[in-house]
Design an enzyme around this catalytic site. Structure first.
Site, short mmCIF file in Angstrom:
data_model
loop_
_atom_site.label_atom_id
_atom_site.label_comp_id
_atom_site.label_asym_id
_atom_site.label_seq_id
_atom_site.Cartn_x
_atom_site.Cartn_y
_atom_site.Cartn_z
N ARG A 1 -31.19 -78.33 -52.18
CA ARG A 1 -30.63 -78.88 -50.93
C ARG A 1 -30.93 -80.37 -50.82
NH1 ARG A 1 -33.12 -74.55 -46.84
NH2 ARG A 1 -34.73 -74.69 -48.45
N ILE B 1 -31.22 -64.44 -61.18
CA ILE B 1 -32.37 -63.64 -60.74
C ILE B 1 -32.63 -63.90 -59.25
CG2 ILE B 1 -33.54 -63.22 -62.94
CD1 ILE B 1 -34.30 -66.23 -60.66
N GLU C 1 -26.03 -53.18 -54.50
CA GLU C 1 -27.03 -52.44 -55.28
C GLU C 1 -27.26 -51.06 -54.67
OE1 GLU C 1 -30.48 -54.96 -55.45
OE2 GLU C 1 -29.40 -56.55 -56.53
N HIS D 1 -32.55 -55.30 -60.77
CA HIS D 1 -33.27 -56.04 -59.73
C HIS D 1 -34.78 -55.82 -59.85
CE1 HIS D 1 -32.82 -57.89 -55.44
NE2 HIS D 1 -33.87 -58.38 -56.08
N GLY E 1 -37.29 -74.29 -56.02
CA GLY E 1 -38.46 -73.88 -55.27
C GLY E 1 -39.54 -73.42 -56.23
N ARG F 1 -29.89 -64.01 -55.84
CA ARG F 1 -29.09 -63.09 -55.05
C ARG F 1 -27.67 -63.11 -55.59
NH1 ARG F 1 -33.36 -61.41 -53.80
NH2 ARG F 1 -34.25 -61.16 -51.70
N ASP G 1 -29.67 -59.83 -62.78
CA ASP G 1 -30.66 -58.90 -62.25
C ASP G 1 -30.30 -58.48 -60.82
OD1 ASP G 1 -33.25 -57.51 -62.48
OD2 ASP G 1 -33.94 -58.94 -60.96
#
Length: 314
Positions: free
Chosen positions: A172, A227, A258, A276, A150, A229, A253
């Site tokens: 995808r 970076i 968290e 994060h 993306g 999820r 990250d």
């Protein structure tokens, strides 16, 4: 009529005046206790919610806000927003896809460089009065795999070109507008990569795309950066691969719970960790809040929102 926005995000306070100057009244509820209190106390007043993917907004909260019309998510991910509950009420959901891509891409490359060139360990050795010299790989000529092409993935690929790396990706669907090599599966991508950067959204559809098989395919000389999820990588499989040197290193990250980071990760010398912060920069924070303002202004003016989140198929 005043439009009231419940603000759950906690890292953009400096830029919230953008929303106030656009005519919105804000209710700040930036920790769990304040959030529950605000929903219970101001439920009749709230027309919009500002959140982010990990914070989400849940069905019971949506049900408690009878005048809620729109949920705006800062950043691209919206994995903990209950889309089905929003859809059932006709509530619009927007995100900030692409707005913070430059900041996230910069951080991804920073983590990659720090990990591959062993910067944290080198820094620590100098501070201890040592003069530790370890030969580390170069980035030039290496194969970079990007999981998720993306806005962030494209920004990473552009930066990789400056380091003379070749780029492959898994998405995808293949992208006809890009000339990078497409791999049909995450494991195939890992096998074609020296460095693998995870840049895909979270959620059920991407959970554990990187598992033991993918890490085995990346191999003992391979490095991985996340970076996106934490859920995209199986943490148990990652820790096991790192502990047994089945991959060379990881830079992370994002984490499953968290701000709690497993000791099994913190104890490893072949891991670089950050809290994060990939999407945080003055430019990204300003632009993401401005995107929220633009979406809210468009919606309440009866215009299409700029970045709608697609609703689940019924």
């Amino acid at each position: 009529m005043t439009t009231t926005v419940l603000v759950l995000v906690e890292a953009v306070n400096e830029y919230l005046p953008i929303l106030e100057h656009s005519g919105f009244k804000l209710i700040l509820a930036q920790n769990p206790a304040d959030r529950a209190k605000a929903v219970a106390t101001y439920g009749e007043q709230i027309n919009a919610v500002l959140t982010r993917g990990p914070l989400g907004f849940y069905a019971e909260e949506i049900a408690a806000l009878p005048h809620l019309e729109i949920i705006c998510v800062i950043g691209a991910g919206y994995e903990h927003v209950d889309l089905a509950a929003a859809q059932a009420r006709g509530i619009v959901v927007t995100n900030g896809a692409g707005v913070n891509a430059p900041s996230v891409a910069d951080h991804a490359m920073s983590l990659l460089l720090a990990m591959v060139r062993d910067i944290p360990q080198a820094d620590a050795s100098v501070r201890r009065g040592e003069w530790r010299k370890v030969t580390r790989p170069s980035l030039a000529g290496k194969r970079l795999g990007i999981l998720g092409m993306g806005a962030v993935g494209i920004a990473i690929a552009k930066r990789a070109a400056g380091f003379d790396m070749t780029v492959s990706y898994h998405n995808r669907q293949p992208r006809s507008d890009l000339s990078y090599s497409y791999c049909a599966t995450p494991t195939e991508l890992a096998a074609a990569s020296d460095f693998l950067i995870v840049a895909t959204p979270g959620g059920a559809g991407t959970r554990h795309l990187i598992d033991k098989a993918a890490l085995e395919a990346l191999g003992p000389d391979g490095f991985i950066v996340n970076i996106a999820r934490a859920s995209v990588i199986s943490t148990d499989d990652l820790v096991d691969a790192l502990q047994h040197q089945r991959i060379a290193g990881a830079a992370l990250d994002v984490f499953d719970d968290e701000p709690n980071v497993p000791d099994s990760l913190k104890s490893l010398s072949n891991v670089v960790l950050s809290p994060h912060v990939a999407g945080l920069s003055p430019e990204a924070s300003r632009d993401t809040v401005q995107r929220v303002a633009d979406n809210l202004l468009a919606y309440f003016a009866g215009q299409p929102v700029l970045t709608p989140v697609p609703m689940p198929k019924q």
